[in-house]
Design an enzyme around this catalytic site. Structure first.
Site, mmCIF file in Angstrom:
data_model
loop_
_atom_site.group_PDB
_atom_site.id
_atom_site.type_symbol
_atom_site.label_atom_id
_atom_site.label_comp_id
_atom_site.label_asym_id
_atom_site.label_seq_id
_atom_site.Cartn_x
_atom_site.Cartn_y
_atom_site.Cartn_z
ATOM 1 N N HIS A 39 0.795 -1.250 -0.079
ATOM 2 C CA HIS A 39 0.065 0.046 -0.075
ATOM 3 C C HIS A 39 0.760 1.416 -0.109
ATOM 4 C CE1 HIS A 39 -3.113 -2.890 0.447
ATOM 5 N NE2 HIS A 39 -3.885 -2.149 1.276
ATOM 6 N N HIS A 80 -15.196 -4.378 0.278
ATOM 7 C CA HIS A 80 -14.251 -3.548 0.307
ATOM 8 C C HIS A 80 -13.886 -2.753 -0.879
ATOM 9 C CE1 HIS A 80 -11.254 -0.873 2.283
ATOM 10 N NE2 HIS A 80 -10.000 -2.016 2.350
ATOM 11 N N GLU A 117 -10.921 -0.821 -1.663
ATOM 12 C CA GLU A 117 -9.893 -0.429 -1.780
ATOM 13 C C GLU A 117 -9.053 -1.235 -3.133
ATOM 14 O OE1 GLU A 117 -7.238 -0.826 1.971
ATOM 15 O OE2 GLU A 117 -5.681 0.502 0.981
ATOM 16 N N ASP A 173 -6.660 -3.167 -3.642
ATOM 17 C CA ASP A 173 -6.063 -4.720 -3.718
ATOM 18 C C ASP A 173 -7.144 -5.523 -3.795
ATOM 19 O OD1 ASP A 173 -6.746 -3.331 -1.194
ATOM 20 O OD2 ASP A 173 -5.354 -4.780 -0.277
ATOM 21 N N HIS A 176 -11.211 -1.098 7.742
ATOM 22 C CA HIS A 176 -10.704 0.097 8.064
ATOM 23 C C HIS A 176 -10.750 1.101 6.904
ATOM 24 C CE1 HIS A 176 -7.250 -0.344 4.870
ATOM 25 N NE2 HIS A 176 -8.091 -1.294 4.658
ATOM 26 N N ASP A 203 -10.394 -7.589 4.929
ATOM 27 C CA ASP A 203 -9.031 -7.179 5.414
ATOM 28 C C ASP A 203 -8.953 -7.589 6.799
ATOM 29 O OD1 ASP A 203 -7.572 -6.202 3.473
ATOM 30 O OD2 ASP A 203 -8.573 -4.137 3.753
ATOM 31 N N TYR A 245 0.214 -7.182 10.417
ATOM 32 C CA TYR A 245 -1.010 -6.184 9.905
ATOM 33 C C TYR A 245 -1.802 -5.633 10.638
ATOM 34 C CZ TYR A 245 -4.450 -6.109 6.264
ATOM 35 O OH TYR A 245 -5.167 -5.502 5.333
ATOM 36 N N HIS A 297 -6.655 -11.430 2.672
ATOM 37 C CA HIS A 297 -5.026 -11.735 2.598
ATOM 38 C C HIS A 297 -4.498 -12.651 3.400
ATOM 39 C CE1 HIS A 297 -4.444 -7.363 1.045
ATOM 40 N NE2 HIS A 297 -5.254 -7.239 2.000
HETATM 41 FE FE FE2 Z 1 -8.099 -2.526 2.713
HETATM 42 FE FE FE2 Z 2 -6.452 -5.440 1.631
#
Ligand code: FE2
Ligand code: FE2
Ligand code: FMN
Length: 398
Positions: free
Chosen positions: A24, A79, A81, A83, A146, A165, A193, A226
């Site tokens: 990130h 989510h 984001e 990724d 998050h 996440d 993490y 992840h």
């Molecule tokens: Fe994330």
């Molecule tokens: Fe992530």
């Protein structure tokens, strides 16, 4: 890696990013990472999350291996984001899903991020239940865990939660399950993490875990986006760990993080470390020239005390310490004792500036020590005693 059937009709797809080190753009992933995503083959074929855009080829290949010519009906975006949603636009374009499900904040993020005009988006606030055939999916908003858009997807028939996440770890492996890898390493990477990504949202973690308990959700499988997945008793273990992380109970441990030009501050820091160690406190001495801020944070995370050191530099502190403190403050660590140390030449602002940072992080401050130029034995003794005093404060706190 090839798709893995994790329950009958439920597949792990995902991409293993063996070479990823910069996670990130700001934290270290020393062992790479994975972007896990999932496919449920039911009356409505449902894809849960996607992968980072660079793995679009892998995603298509995985989908084809499981589905052949069958189409994707539903997409769930837990989510936004990149990724996890990095291939969302491509998925929509290629597979033309009937519906895309996301949280209320997810819809806003999707609009802002992808600027779509006519995607078939449907909002799924907490409590929404969606039948996909033999199975149901229910959604739990985890706003600010998050990102504002984050949510969990739970499948009661499979007793399975897609946690995005949460519960994730950065670890590129050929194994898929937590019970196939070394537990100590897994815990360390899970904590790393958490410390670097989830920490500021610990109150949301506690609230979410309480809601899961209240709702009486039975969980036999946890699928984070992840790293390794959890099955059987490991689910209770992972939840217990998250509870422990979120509570931020300090351990009998101190981290001394510093930078130095001519080693005077460093020597003072070492004397403090000796005082702490002689009182039985586990100490990490971390110079910012040799440690990345995300590795320091992984150590700070469960420490009871953080001692920050810098000489005075141009009426301020050294830049690597400013970086560290900016990063640490953003992650909002709780329940810490803080103290400052530094050498100076003439104006000597270092300890005052460092102490202000500690106060801004609501740390319980033990008054710091500054010394002009090179420390002598008397100063070392003072620093050693400071270490002992911080150890006593730690003992009082545990
Ligand atoms: Fe994330
Ligand atoms: Fe992530
Ligand atoms: C480029 C430079 C700028 C400095 N600026 C200040 C300053 O503004 N105020 C001050 O008290 N000392 C200043 N110093 C002196 C250092 O704080 C002093 O040498 C100190 O002992 C260095 O500690 P260290 O060995 O941990 O690097 C400066 C030193 C250098 C090399």
């Amino acid at each position: 890696m090839r798709p893995v059937e994790i329950k009958e009709g439920v597949f792990w797809l995902g991409a293993v990013d063996w070479n990823r080190r910069n996670f990130h753009g700001y934290s270290k992933a020393h062992k790479g990472t994975t972007y896990n995503n999932f496919l449920i083959v039911d009356e409505k074929v449902t894809l849960i999350d996607t992968v980072a855009e660079e793995f679009w080829g892998t995603l298509q290949c995985n989908i084809a291996q499981v589905l052949g010519d069958r189409k994707i009906d539903y997409v769930v975006a837990n989510h936004l984001e990149p990724d996890h949603a990095g291939c969302l636009a491509k998925v929509v374009e290629k597979y033309q899903p009937e519906k895309i499900f996301t949280s209320p904040m997810g819809q806003k993020a999707m609009k802002a991020h992808f600027k779509y005009e006519d995607w078939p988006v449907e909002v799924t606030p907490t409590g929404t239940e969606l039948s996909i055939g033999k199975r149901t999916l229910s959604f739990l908003e985890t706003r600010m865990l998050h990102w504002p858009d984050s949510m969990l997807t739970y499948c009661p028939e499979e007793k399975l939660v897609f946690s995005n996440d949460a519960f994730g770890q950065n670890w590129a492996t050929s194994e898929r399950w937590a019970d196939e890898v070394d537990r100590y390493r897994l815990e360390e990477l899970m904590a790393n993490y958490y410390a670097n990504i989830v920490l500021p949202y610990s109150p949301v973690v506690l609230k979410t875990l309480a809601t899961i308990k209240e709702m009486g959700l039975e969980i036999e499988t946890i699928c984070p986006d992840h790293g390794l997945m959890f099955r059987g008793d490991d689910c209770a273990w992972a939840i217990e760990k998250y509870l422990e992380f979120a509570e931020q109970k300090p351990k009998n441990k101190a981290v001394i993080v510093y930078d130095t030009m001519w080693h005077s501050t460093e020597k003072m820091a070492e004397a403090i470390a000796c005082g702490l160690a002689d009182e039985g406190v586990s100490v990490r001495l971390m110079c910012m020239k040799n440690n990345h801020h995300s590795d320091v944070m992984a150590e700070v995370f469960d420490a009871a005390a953080v001692i920050v050191g810098s000489p005075t530099h141009n009426n301020g502190i050294l830049p690597l310490m400013a970086d560290m403190l900016t990063y640490m403050k953003g992650l909002r660590p709780q329940n810490k004792i803080g103290s400052a140390v530094g050498s100076f030449g003439w104006s000597g602002e270092c300890v005052k500036i460092l102490t202000k940072w500690l106060e801004d992080m609501n740390m319980e401050v033990v008054e710091g020590i500054k010394n002009q130029y090179v420390p002598d034995h008397e100063v070392f003794n003072k620093c050693y005693e400071q270490g002992k005093a911080i150890a006593a404060a730690i003992k009082a706190k545990l």
